[in-house]
Enzyme design. Structure first.
Site, PDB file in Angstrom:
ATOM      1  N   CYS A 128     -18.908   3.049  30.913  1.00 57.21           N
ATOM      2  CA  CYS A 128     -19.963   2.260  30.253  1.00 57.21           C
ATOM      3  C   CYS A 128     -19.576   0.798  30.018  1.00 57.21           C
ATOM      4  O   CYS A 128     -20.363  -0.114  30.272  1.00 57.21           O
ATOM      5  CB  CYS A 128     -20.361   2.907  28.929  1.00 57.21           C
ATOM      6  SG  CYS A 128     -18.996   3.578  27.979  1.00 57.21           S
ATOM      7  N   HIS A 248     -22.356  -0.979  23.116  1.00 57.76           N
ATOM      8  CA  HIS A 248     -21.041  -1.614  23.230  1.00 57.76           C
ATOM      9  C   HIS A 248     -21.242  -3.131  23.317  1.00 57.76           C
ATOM     10  O   HIS A 248     -22.129  -3.618  24.030  1.00 57.76           O
ATOM     11  CB  HIS A 248     -20.335  -1.173  24.518  1.00 57.76           C
ATOM     12  CG  HIS A 248     -19.829   0.238  24.498  1.00 57.76           C
ATOM     13  ND1 HIS A 248     -19.811   1.031  23.381  1.00 57.76           N
ATOM     14  CD2 HIS A 248     -19.289   0.993  25.500  1.00 57.76           C
ATOM     15  CE1 HIS A 248     -19.287   2.217  23.688  1.00 57.76           C
ATOM     16  NE2 HIS A 248     -18.981   2.217  24.972  1.00 57.76           N
TER      17      HIS A 248
HETATM   18  C1  11C Z   1     -16.020   5.337  25.340  1.00 56.75           C
HETATM   19  N1  11C Z   1     -16.211   4.371  27.536  1.00 56.75           N
HETATM   20  O1  11C Z   1     -16.758   4.474  24.865  1.00 56.75           O
HETATM   21  C2  11C Z   1     -15.934   5.577  26.813  1.00 56.75           C
HETATM   22  C3  11C Z   1     -16.850   6.716  27.154  1.00 56.75           C
HETATM   23  O2  11C Z   1     -15.036   7.275  31.521  1.00 56.75           O
HETATM   24  O3  11C Z   1     -17.121   7.671  31.286  1.00 56.75           O
HETATM   25  C4  11C Z   1     -17.039   6.963  28.630  1.00 56.75           C
HETATM   26  C5  11C Z   1     -15.823   7.485  29.324  1.00 56.75           C
HETATM   27  C6  11C Z   1     -16.011   7.486  30.806  1.00 56.75           C
HETATM   28  O4  11C Z   1     -15.317   6.061  24.647  1.00 56.75           O
END
Ligand code: 11C
Length: 342
Positions: A128, A248
């Site tokens: 993400c 995010h």
């Molecule tokens: C998080 N980015 O915010 C991570 C979630 O490799 O798809 C997604 C983890 C991934 O914790």
């Protein structure tokens, strides 16, 4: 043509959003199979006028399935994607299982949709925090080239799943009531040490690699190069979990390869697909996670030329991590597959 579609991980935070988007976007579906672990099987999910019972995912589940969207964890993807491919299913994988496999395209439609046809049965959906950054950087890359990127993230707890959202809300209530936070999930549920997330910022997302970076940081570094198709881009990342539920946020410093005018940069970003420019400091307009939550776009603002390096820009990039960061990017890929087939 109508497609037989499967959603693997249908009861998870991302699976739920995938099902909602397939419905809202009127994806051309003949049969929809909702699959999950044995534990979550049996629940009934409404989809248009149908009531669909979630089934435990097995190799045979993919018989007759044209497109499967996986978001049930890397182990499930590794186990079931080869089975699905064998049965002729095109898989879109939200986990990190296939992302760095040289045979597997890693696709953000706004950046490299041309790679989609190179698949050998599986197309990977990036992490993400990577997706929203590369979507915003693409118009700058095309016009000026990119030498280096320094990113610090401010990531929502929903990235770590529904349990992490509950943990943050529970801790907040406990602390406001004068009780202990009693952390149980974050930063990584399988590691012995836990930290408070409510009223805090945790500089660890995922486990540490032996180079001092976390896996999340390495994903941002490696995936950015692969998606942009340019191993020469120097990327460094610090990923931080903050007590936000959805969306995010990222502070990005990007050094371009040629001179630029701020006005042109603004225009390029404003015109880029999937990107919304929110940049008016006089009116205090800039991207906010609370406003990006629930939206499909990526929001960019706080654009300013760096004071030390005239070829560098600072910017603030925000997107809903469960939507563009996961479910929407995957459904976009599915839509491209459907368009190509029709
Ligand atoms: C998080 N980015 O915010 C991570 C979630 O490799 O798809 C997604 C983890 C991934 O914790």
């Amino acid at each position: 043509k109508l497609f037989n579609v499967a959603v693997v991980g249908a009861t998870g935070a991302v699976g739920e959003q995938i099902i909602r988007l397939l419905n809202e976007r009127n994806f051309p579906i003949n049969e929809l199979k909702l699959l999950s672990s044995e534990r979550s099987a049996g629940s009934v999910i409404k989809f248009k006028d149908r009531e669909i019972t979630v089934q435990a995912a097995k190799p045979e589940s993919f018989e007759g399935v044209d497109i499967a969207l996986f978001s049930a964890g890397g182990d499930v993807s590794k186990l079931l994607i080869p089975e699905a491919i064998q049965r002729g299913t095109v898989c879109i994988d939200n986990t990190s299982a296939y992302r760095m496999d040289p045979e597997t395209p890693l696709v953000v439609p706004e950046v490299n949709i041309d790679k989609i046809n190179e698949h050998k049965g599986v197309i990977a959906n990036p992490n993400c925090s990577t997706i929203q950054m590369v979507a915003a950087l693409k118009p700058l890359y095309d016009r000026y080239g990119i030498k280096s990127v320094i990113v610090s993230t401010y990531q929502a707890v929903s990235g770590a799943g529904a349990k992490a959202i509950n943990e943050m809300l529970r801790q907040s209530k406990e602390i406001l009531a004068g009780n202990e936070a009693n952390p149980q999930i974050l930063p990584v549920s399988s590691l012995p040490v836990k930290h408070q997330i409510a009223f805090n910022a945790i500089p660890q997302i995922d486990k540490f690699v032996d180079n001092g970076f976390t896996y999340e940081e390495m994903k941002m570094i490696n995936e950015t190069k692969k998606i942009m198709g340019d191993e020469s881009i120097e990327v460094t990342a610090t990923c931080v979990r903050i007590p936000v539920v959805y969306g995010h946020s990222e502070s990005v410093y990007v050094e371009l390869k040629s001179d630029f005018e701020m006005e042109e940069v603004r225009q390029l970003i404003a015109d880029a697909p999937g990107i919304v420019l929110q940049d008016n400091t006089a009116e205090q307009v800039y991207p906010l996670a609370t406003e990006a939550a629930g939206k499909l776009d990526t929001f960019v603002g706080r654009l300013r030329r760096d004071l030390n390096n005239p070829r560098a820009l600072n910017m603030w990039i925000v997107s809903d991590n469960l939507l563009k960061g996961a479910a929407w990017n995957a459904v976009q890929i599915a839509e491209y597959i459907a368009i190509e087939a029709n």
